[in-house]
Enzyme design. Structure first.
Site, short mmCIF file in Angstrom:
data_model
loop_
_atom_site.label_atom_id
_atom_site.label_comp_id
_atom_site.label_asym_id
_atom_site.label_seq_id
_atom_site.Cartn_x
_atom_site.Cartn_y
_atom_site.Cartn_z
N LYS A 104 2.66 12.95 -21.32
CA LYS A 104 3.33 11.86 -22.03
C LYS A 104 3.27 10.60 -21.18
CE LYS A 104 7.37 10.09 -22.24
NZ LYS A 104 7.02 8.67 -22.44
N GLU A 180 8.54 13.21 -8.54
CA GLU A 180 8.26 12.13 -7.59
C GLU A 180 9.12 10.96 -8.04
OE1 GLU A 180 7.36 9.04 -6.20
OE2 GLU A 180 5.34 9.08 -7.04
N CYS A 214 7.33 2.87 -6.05
CA CYS A 214 8.37 3.81 -5.62
C CYS A 214 8.55 3.80 -4.11
CB CYS A 214 8.03 5.22 -6.11
SG CYS A 214 6.36 5.71 -5.73
N GLU A 311 17.80 1.32 -5.30
CA GLU A 311 16.42 0.93 -5.61
C GLU A 311 16.42 -0.25 -6.57
OE1 GLU A 311 13.72 3.64 -7.91
OE2 GLU A 311 12.35 3.25 -6.25
P1 NAI Z 1 12.21 6.35 -16.38
O1 NAI Z 1 12.44 7.36 -15.32
O2 NAI Z 1 13.24 6.21 -17.45
O3 NAI Z 1 10.80 6.62 -17.11
C1 NAI Z 1 9.70 7.28 -16.53
C2 NAI Z 1 9.07 8.19 -17.56
O4 NAI Z 1 10.01 9.17 -17.96
C3 NAI Z 1 8.62 7.48 -18.86
O5 NAI Z 1 7.44 8.09 -19.34
C4 NAI Z 1 9.78 7.76 -19.79
O6 NAI Z 1 9.43 7.71 -21.16
C5 NAI Z 1 10.16 9.17 -19.38
N1 NAI Z 1 11.53 9.56 -19.73
C6 NAI Z 1 12.62 8.78 -19.82
N2 NAI Z 1 13.71 9.50 -20.19
C7 NAI Z 1 13.28 10.79 -20.33
C8 NAI Z 1 13.91 12.02 -20.68
N3 NAI Z 1 15.20 12.08 -21.01
N4 NAI Z 1 13.17 13.14 -20.71
C9 NAI Z 1 11.85 13.11 -20.39
N5 NAI Z 1 11.20 11.98 -20.06
C10 NAI Z 1 11.89 10.84 -20.01
O7 NAI Z 1 11.98 4.96 -15.63
P2 NAI Z 1 12.08 3.47 -16.26
O8 NAI Z 1 13.16 3.42 -17.29
O9 NAI Z 1 10.71 3.05 -16.64
O10 NAI Z 1 12.52 2.65 -14.98
C11 NAI Z 1 13.87 2.70 -14.50
C12 NAI Z 1 13.86 2.73 -13.00
O11 NAI Z 1 13.27 3.93 -12.53
C13 NAI Z 1 13.08 1.64 -12.32
O12 NAI Z 1 13.78 0.44 -12.23
C14 NAI Z 1 12.80 2.26 -10.98
O13 NAI Z 1 13.93 2.12 -10.15
C15 NAI Z 1 12.59 3.73 -11.31
N6 NAI Z 1 11.16 4.09 -11.46
C16 NAI Z 1 10.54 4.75 -10.44
C17 NAI Z 1 9.19 5.02 -10.54
C18 NAI Z 1 8.47 5.71 -9.45
O14 NAI Z 1 7.30 5.44 -9.25
N7 NAI Z 1 9.07 6.67 -8.76
C19 NAI Z 1 8.39 4.60 -11.69
C20 NAI Z 1 9.15 3.97 -12.72
C21 NAI Z 1 10.48 3.72 -12.59
#
Ligand code: NAI
Ligand code: MG
Length: 411
Positions: A104, A180, A214, A311
């Protein structure tokens, strides 16, 4: 896999264009990411015929050996900040071990991944080996983490959602989980560092991709002897960053991914000001269209401030003063996260003392972001579970079967 890598290289401009158009990533970075995606697949392709078990001198009259078997159908959920690379880091080990994939993509960047999926067809992947299901997290994402026929889920994203994924995995079929997640990575500049070089490493370590990384170096610890000069030079560098259209190759700084992220970053900047950090430059929006945040530098940041603890995922550098190595080790480790860390020094003994003492999955000496498909990457503490890249990542996709064959005691 090599054929897919060839096709990605052929279409790297197109993939880069899509990633810039939907994700706001600087075009040259997006193009490089496509090339890196191809390299990553080639690295993992090399593993296909090198995954082996062991023969084990077990007690008793047995010939005992292990087989490594593909775990089965795996789910993968990726974010928007490095959509192509993070997809390759998940497809690579899954394909090399013989698993099939349901991925996804992030809702912000589905197009570049759908394009990749189309290339897998052209490369001749059998139907069903790679399935890309775009959608939102709570629907499409949760369907992956809760599915009873998916036996492993690999996730990259926020710590908050990582916890949800683990909970859903446990409640459904105890699928294996690798995560991660976020970070608050320290970069430590010792008193023998060359200031100009250190300023450059720290600047790139936080401002690259508008801080949406990240493992960004979001806590810059600088020895008190260099502190004032370091702050002045960091400010000049941040102010000089050219902001604008990510398709313009002279631009160094594009927009944040979306309005939510933009607001979150602006809130952190506000809290930095309120909690008494000194705003050296930036601190507000650039222009009146799009989600551009001016590169922001705070000095006089203390460990208890929100900008030093949470973060931000934005272009905000927090420069923190320290006196001794013992003290900075303790302060650098005083965080919920443990993804990466860096140290800048000419003294190898100090570098290795700090490298051993810091709780972080990756430790960079006199550099930052020294990442590659060959080297394991992942977090201690709330930064995650398991490793991506390198030989270690293969284990996430394998089951180990032990076979014991009774031998005749006497022939
Ligand atoms: P997120 O963690 O909500 O989204 C990442 C992925 O998870 C997307 O594909 C999203 O559709 C999916 N997702 C969201 N809720 C889910 C659920 N309940 N079950 C399964 N999949 C789910 O991150 P978002 O909203 O894009 O960003 C929020 C914060 O997260 C950022 O400000 C940052 O601090 C952190 N982040 C960290 C990343 C990293 O590389 N470790 C990458 C993106 C965000
Ligand atoms: Mg989210």
């Amino acid at each position: 896999m090599n054929k897919l890598a060839d096709l990605i290289e052929r279409d790297a401009h197109q993939l880069g264009n899509l990633l810039t158009a939907e994700g706001g990533k600087l075009y040259y970075g997006a193009y490089y990411e496509a090339v890196h995606t191809a390299n990553t697949l080639r690295y993992f392709c090399g593993w296909c015929d090198k995954i082996t078990g062991k023969t084990i001198p077990a007690d008793g009259p047995f010939f005992t050996y292990t087989r490594k078997e593909p775990i089965g159908v795996v789910g993968q959920i990726v974010p928007w900040n490095f959509s192509l690379t993070l997809t390759a880091l998940k497809w690579g080990p899954a394909l090399a071990t013989g698993c099939t994939i349901v991925l996804k993509p992030a809702e912000q960047t589905p197009l570049c991944i759908l394009y990749l999926a189309a290339l897998t067809k052209e490369a001749g992947f059998p139907n069903g080996v790679i399935n890309v299901i775009p959608g939102y997290g709570p629907t499409a994402g949760a369907a992956v983490s809760s599915h009873p026929d998916i036996v492993k889920v690999a996730f990259t994203g926020s710590t908050q959602v990582g916890k949800l994924i683990m909970e859903t995995a446990a409640k459904s079929n105890l699928k294996k989980v690798s995560l991660e997640l976020g970070g608050k990575s320290p970069l430590i500049v010792l008193d023998d560092a060359g200031v100009d070089e250190a300023v450059q490493i720290a600047h790139d370590g936080i401002f690259m991709h508008q801080g949406q990384i990240c493992c960004a170096g979001s806590r810059t610890y600088v020895h008190e002897k260099l502190y004032d000069e370091f702050v002045q030079k960091s400010k000049i560098k941040a102010e000089a960053r050219k902001i604008g259209d990510p398709f313009d190759n002279s631009v160094q700084h594009g927009p944040q991914i979306d309005e939510d992220s933009f607001k979150k970053v602006m809130d952190y900047i506000k809290s930095g000001k309120e909690q008494g950090a000194h705003l050296e430059c930036g601190g507000d929006r650039f222009g009146d269209k799009g989600y551009f945040v001016k590169p922001t530098v705070f000095s006089n940041v203390t460990d208890d401030m929100k900008i030093a603890r949470e973060e931000i995922f934005g272009p905000v550098q927090s420069i923190i003063k320290f006196k001794t190595i013992e003290e900075v080790i303790e302060r650098a480790n005083d965080t919920l996260y443990g993804l990466a860390a860096g140290v800048i020094t000419k003294d190898i003994n100090k570098a290795l003392t700090i490298a051993n003492a810091l709780e972080a999955g990756s430790m960079w000496v006199n550099c930052f972001f020294a990442l590659g498909p060959q080297s394991p990457f992942g977090g201690y503490k709330l930064s995650g579970l398991g490793r991506e890249c390198g030989e270690e990542s293969l284990d996430e996709y394998l089951e180990v079967k032990t076979v014991a064959v009774k031998l005749p005691v006497k022939l």
